[in-house]
Motif scaffolding. Structure first.
Motif, PDB file in Angstrom:
ATOM      1  N   VAL A 134       0.888  -1.234   0.056  1.00  0.00           N
ATOM      2  CA  VAL A 134       0.034   0.108   0.028  1.00  0.00           C
ATOM      3  C   VAL A 134       0.872   1.148   0.022  1.00  0.00           C
ATOM      4  O   VAL A 134       1.701   1.491   0.940  1.00  0.00           O
ATOM      5  CB  VAL A 134      -0.720   0.134   1.239  1.00  0.00           C
ATOM      6  CG1 VAL A 134      -1.910   1.272   1.253  1.00  0.00           C
ATOM      7  CG2 VAL A 134      -1.632  -1.178   1.080  1.00  0.00           C
ATOM      8  N   ASN A 135       0.910   2.171  -0.993  1.00  0.00           N
ATOM      9  CA  ASN A 135       1.639   3.281  -0.953  1.00  0.00           C
ATOM     10  C   ASN A 135       1.368   4.195  -0.169  1.00  0.00           C
ATOM     11  O   ASN A 135       0.111   4.681   0.096  1.00  0.00           O
ATOM     12  CB  ASN A 135       1.285   4.010  -2.452  1.00  0.00           C
ATOM     13  CG  ASN A 135       2.123   3.137  -3.486  1.00  0.00           C
ATOM     14  OD1 ASN A 135       2.836   2.284  -3.588  1.00  0.00           O
ATOM     15  ND2 ASN A 135       1.454   3.083  -4.750  1.00  0.00           N
ATOM     16  N   PRO A 136       2.249   4.726   0.638  1.00  0.00           N
ATOM     17  CA  PRO A 136       2.114   5.717   1.724  1.00  0.00           C
ATOM     18  C   PRO A 136       1.304   7.069   1.035  1.00  0.00           C
ATOM     19  O   PRO A 136       1.862   7.510   0.107  1.00  0.00           O
ATOM     20  CB  PRO A 136       3.498   6.019   2.168  1.00  0.00           C
ATOM     21  CG  PRO A 136       4.289   4.961   1.916  1.00  0.00           C
ATOM     22  CD  PRO A 136       3.900   4.514   0.533  1.00  0.00           C
ATOM     23  N   GLY A 137       0.425   7.415   1.808  1.00  0.00           N
ATOM     24  CA  GLY A 137      -0.396   8.781   1.436  1.00  0.00           C
ATOM     25  C   GLY A 137      -1.465   8.435   0.309  1.00  0.00           C
ATOM     26  O   GLY A 137      -2.066   9.607  -0.144  1.00  0.00           O
ATOM     27  N   SER A 138      -1.565   7.353  -0.065  1.00  0.00           N
ATOM     28  CA  SER A 138      -2.362   7.020  -1.222  1.00  0.00           C
ATOM     29  C   SER A 138      -3.929   6.978  -0.582  1.00  0.00           C
ATOM     30  O   SER A 138      -4.142   6.950   0.680  1.00  0.00           O
ATOM     31  CB  SER A 138      -2.206   5.547  -1.876  1.00  0.00           C
ATOM     32  OG  SER A 138      -2.078   4.693  -0.890  1.00  0.00           O
ATOM     33  N   PRO A 139      -4.919   6.786  -1.435  1.00  0.00           N
ATOM     34  CA  PRO A 139      -6.536   6.747  -0.998  1.00  0.00           C
ATOM     35  C   PRO A 139      -6.650   5.292  -0.413  1.00  0.00           C
ATOM     36  O   PRO A 139      -7.209   5.478   0.611  1.00  0.00           O
ATOM     37  CB  PRO A 139      -7.111   6.619  -2.481  1.00  0.00           C
ATOM     38  CG  PRO A 139      -6.354   7.599  -3.277  1.00  0.00           C
ATOM     39  CD  PRO A 139      -5.118   7.502  -2.866  1.00  0.00           C
ATOM     40  N   ALA A 140      -5.829   4.451  -0.788  1.00  0.00           N
ATOM     41  CA  ALA A 140      -5.716   3.064  -0.275  1.00  0.00           C
ATOM     42  C   ALA A 140      -5.456   3.074   1.106  1.00  0.00           C
ATOM     43  O   ALA A 140      -5.825   2.454   2.173  1.00  0.00           O
ATOM     44  CB  ALA A 140      -5.104   1.927  -0.812  1.00  0.00           C
ATOM     45  N   ALA A 141      -4.199   3.839   1.488  1.00  0.00           N
ATOM     46  CA  ALA A 141      -3.744   3.946   2.723  1.00  0.00           C
ATOM     47  C   ALA A 141      -4.710   4.540   3.730  1.00  0.00           C
ATOM     48  O   ALA A 141      -4.822   4.224   4.927  1.00  0.00           O
ATOM     49  CB  ALA A 141      -2.322   4.457   2.893  1.00  0.00           C
ATOM     50  N   SER A 142      -5.314   5.581   3.045  1.00  0.00           N
ATOM     51  CA  SER A 142      -6.207   6.324   4.138  1.00  0.00           C
ATOM     52  C   SER A 142      -7.557   5.498   4.428  1.00  0.00           C
ATOM     53  O   SER A 142      -7.989   5.988   5.441  1.00  0.00           O
ATOM     54  CB  SER A 142      -6.736   7.830   3.372  1.00  0.00           C
ATOM     55  OG  SER A 142      -5.584   8.688   3.046  1.00  0.00           O
ATOM     56  N   ALA A 143      -7.941   4.621   3.306  1.00  0.00           N
ATOM     57  CA  ALA A 143      -8.977   3.959   3.588  1.00  0.00           C
ATOM     58  C   ALA A 143      -8.674   2.748   4.456  1.00  0.00           C
ATOM     59  O   ALA A 143      -9.550   2.047   5.051  1.00  0.00           O
ATOM     60  CB  ALA A 143      -9.700   3.354   2.188  1.00  0.00           C
ATOM     61  N   GLY A 144      -7.319   2.394   4.849  1.00  0.00           N
ATOM     62  CA  GLY A 144      -7.146   1.139   5.816  1.00  0.00           C
ATOM     63  C   GLY A 144      -6.963  -0.150   4.947  1.00  0.00           C
ATOM     64  O   GLY A 144      -7.053  -1.129   5.710  1.00  0.00           O
ATOM     65  N   PHE A 145      -6.721  -0.202   3.648  1.00  0.00           N
ATOM     66  CA  PHE A 145      -6.100  -1.250   3.059  1.00  0.00           C
ATOM     67  C   PHE A 145      -4.729  -1.814   3.790  1.00  0.00           C
ATOM     68  O   PHE A 145      -4.042  -0.933   4.285  1.00  0.00           O
ATOM     69  CB  PHE A 145      -5.904  -0.992   1.611  1.00  0.00           C
ATOM     70  CG  PHE A 145      -6.990  -0.809   0.647  1.00  0.00           C
ATOM     71  CD1 PHE A 145      -7.381  -1.902  -0.147  1.00  0.00           C
ATOM     72  CD2 PHE A 145      -7.881   0.348   0.825  1.00  0.00           C
ATOM     73  CE1 PHE A 145      -8.531  -1.765  -1.078  1.00  0.00           C
ATOM     74  CE2 PHE A 145      -8.913   0.326   0.260  1.00  0.00           C
ATOM     75  CZ  PHE A 145      -9.444  -0.480  -0.796  1.00  0.00           C
ATOM     76  N   GLN A 146      -4.528  -3.075   3.708  1.00  0.00           N
ATOM     77  CA  GLN A 146      -3.229  -3.607   4.389  1.00  0.00           C
ATOM     78  C   GLN A 146      -2.682  -4.701   3.373  1.00  0.00           C
ATOM     79  O   GLN A 146      -3.720  -5.519   2.613  1.00  0.00           O
ATOM     80  CB  GLN A 146      -3.684  -4.398   5.760  1.00  0.00           C
ATOM     81  CG  GLN A 146      -4.346  -3.464   6.658  1.00  0.00           C
ATOM     82  CD  GLN A 146      -4.647  -4.194   7.987  1.00  0.00           C
ATOM     83  OE1 GLN A 146      -4.190  -5.360   8.098  1.00  0.00           O
ATOM     84  NE2 GLN A 146      -5.031  -3.338   8.876  1.00  0.00           N
ATOM     85  N   PRO A 147      -1.430  -4.974   3.317  1.00  0.00           N
ATOM     86  CA  PRO A 147      -0.928  -5.989   2.464  1.00  0.00           C
ATOM     87  C   PRO A 147      -1.481  -7.214   3.006  1.00  0.00           C
ATOM     88  O   PRO A 147      -1.692  -7.571   4.139  1.00  0.00           O
ATOM     89  CB  PRO A 147       0.648  -5.729   2.824  1.00  0.00           C
ATOM     90  CG  PRO A 147       0.702  -4.359   3.262  1.00  0.00           C
ATOM     91  CD  PRO A 147      -0.448  -4.122   4.051  1.00  0.00           C
ATOM     92  N   GLY A 148      -1.605  -8.106   1.997  1.00  0.00           N
ATOM     93  CA  GLY A 148      -2.338  -9.366   2.268  1.00  0.00           C
ATOM     94  C   GLY A 148      -3.834  -9.571   2.024  1.00  0.00           C
ATOM     95  O   GLY A 148      -4.267 -10.567   1.945  1.00  0.00           O
ATOM     96  N   ASP A 149      -4.356  -8.293   1.996  1.00  0.00           N
ATOM     97  CA  ASP A 149      -5.956  -8.271   1.576  1.00  0.00           C
ATOM     98  C   ASP A 149      -6.222  -8.804   0.219  1.00  0.00           C
ATOM     99  O   ASP A 149      -5.244  -8.501  -0.637  1.00  0.00           O
ATOM    100  CB  ASP A 149      -6.451  -6.677   1.614  1.00  0.00           C
ATOM    101  CG  ASP A 149      -6.485  -6.261   2.956  1.00  0.00           C
ATOM    102  OD1 ASP A 149      -6.431  -7.116   4.027  1.00  0.00           O
ATOM    103  OD2 ASP A 149      -6.661  -5.061   3.122  1.00  0.00           O
ATOM    104  N   ARG A 150      -7.210  -9.290   0.174  1.00  0.00           N
ATOM    105  CA  ARG A 150      -7.464  -9.702  -1.283  1.00  0.00           C
ATOM    106  C   ARG A 150      -8.900  -9.018  -1.754  1.00  0.00           C
ATOM    107  O   ARG A 150     -10.000  -9.344  -0.865  1.00  0.00           O
ATOM    108  CB  ARG A 150      -7.968 -11.413  -1.166  1.00  0.00           C
ATOM    109  CG  ARG A 150      -8.276 -11.916  -2.400  1.00  0.00           C
ATOM    110  CD  ARG A 150      -8.757 -13.563  -2.493  1.00  0.00           C
ATOM    111  NE  ARG A 150      -9.084 -14.127  -3.716  1.00  0.00           N
ATOM    112  CZ  ARG A 150      -8.242 -14.711  -4.381  1.00  0.00           C
ATOM    113  NH1 ARG A 150      -6.951 -14.731  -4.292  1.00  0.00           N
ATOM    114  NH2 ARG A 150      -8.651 -15.221  -5.623  1.00  0.00           N
TER     115      ARG A 150
END
Length: 379
Positions: free
Chosen positions: A156-172
């Protein structure tokens, strides 16, 4: 001097490097579109006066045994089928000319046919464009298969929409806005066209579904041919360890099914883009005209014939969709008139039809001027 001729006529030159690929791509797409009108029109018993690739003065042609003139015309930016009784290439009725038709000509004239035959003939052009795209993808899938990856988040790239939304490595990825996700390409396809839209993601994490919301942001990326595209991203990365790349081989039936699905995705994405463009949510530079298509054709030809064929498929879908827009003199405008006639059991009043045709023609010409401006000066 030899260097000059090499630059003009060599593959890197403008003639073989750009113009010839452009004419190949456009001619195939236009020919298939007009052949759809022609074949279904003939099947419906409608007489055909002319079949032209290009507009303007005829360069050369011939008459077949049915009296149809097959010709290549000077301006290679389209084509037309002229049916018996048509006043022009827009298939407008010729009221004066119709009085001079013989009984046999009147029987096979376009505007004397039942509305369903006229509608089928008009719809056949865009339909054949879609069928061409399906055929191209089916052959490509059968010949080369497809590489896919599992829809996993490796980073998950730092500062990205995914980081703000709470995505985590290993999510499918399980679904996006209710649409099921099977491969990481599905994620790219949905997210790339929805910049600025809040999307709902269902992710599988530690055996449980987790619902997250994120809004893709616009970034510039280069496609495989080096064209700069503005797409939506949420900032997740897939890698080989979690993505587990694999190759899928297709039999003939499976290839057709995959081709239909792929064509459907492109149609949906194009429709989504047009809706967003109309309300000002897409960059005007994403739209290009003949100059940009020629540039893309040149790049595709350098990359290999299979890339040029894929460009044919993509352009064919675009031409099919544009022609279905409910704007005369496009095919979609005719279909609107025929729908009115089918519902109210009478043709659209002549004055109204003329006014709508003029407005539609103005819109079409304005759009053409817009994309030309984009090609040459705007972007």
């Amino acid at each position: 001097m030899s260097a000059f001729f090499s630059s003009i006529f060599g593959f890197e030159g403008i003639l073989l490097g750009t113009i010839v690929p452009f004419l190949f791509v456009l001619t195939v797409v236009v020919f298939v579109h007009e052949m759809g009108h022609y074949l279904v029109g003939r099947w419906c018993g409608i007489g055909v006066q002319a079949f032209s690739i290009g507009f303007g003065p005829e360069l050369f042609g011939f008459n077949d045994r049915r009296g149809t003139r097959w010709k290549l015309s000077a301006i290679p930016l389209g084509g037309y089928v002229k049916f018996v009784g048509d006043m022009s290439v827009t298939s407008s009725p010729d009221a004066e000319g119709e009085k001079n038709l013989s009984p046999e000509e009147r029987r096979i004239a376009f505007h004397t046919q039942p509305v369903w035959k006229r509608a089928a003939t008009v719809f056949a052009g865009p339909a054949f464009n879609f069928l061409l795209t399906i055929a191209v993808f089916a052959v490509m899938f059968a010949a080369y298969g497809r590489d896919v990856r599992e829809p996993m988040v490796a980073q998950v790239n730092p500062g990205s929409p995914a980081a703000s939304a709470g995505f985590q490595p290993g999510d499918r990825f399980v679904s996006i806005n209710g649409r099921q996700i099977e491969t990481f390409d599905d994620v790219r396809r949905i997210v790339s066209g929805r910049a600025g839209d809040t999307l709902t993601f269902v992710m599988l994490r530690d055996g449980k579904d987790v619902t997250l919301t994120a809004t893709p942001q616009i970034v510039e990326q280069q496609d495989a041919l080096g064209n700069v595209m503005k797409v939506g991203v949420i900032g997740v990365v897939n890698d080989e360890q979690l993505g587990q790349p694999r190759h899928i081989d297709y039999g003939p039936v499976e290839a057709i099914g995959a081709a239909v699905s792929q064509t459907g995705h492109i149609i949906a994405a194009t429709g989504q883009f047009l809706k967003r463009f109309v309300v000002g949510r897409e960059d005007k530079c994403q739209l290009g005209g003949p100059v940009r298509i020629a540039d893309m054709a040149g790049k595709a030809a350098k990359a290999g014939f299979e890339w040029l064929v894929q460009l044919v498929a993509m352009l064919s879908v675009g031409i099919g969709i544009l022609n279905l827009l409910p704007i005369p003199p496009l095919d979609g405008g005719h279909l609107v008139f025929y729908g009115y006639e089918a519902v109210f059991r009478r043709p659209v009043p002549e004055r109204m039809m003329e006014a709508v045709y003029r407005t539609g023609m103005f819109l079409v010409l304005a759009f053409m001027a817009f994309v030309f401006w984009n090609d040459l000066f705007g972007c």
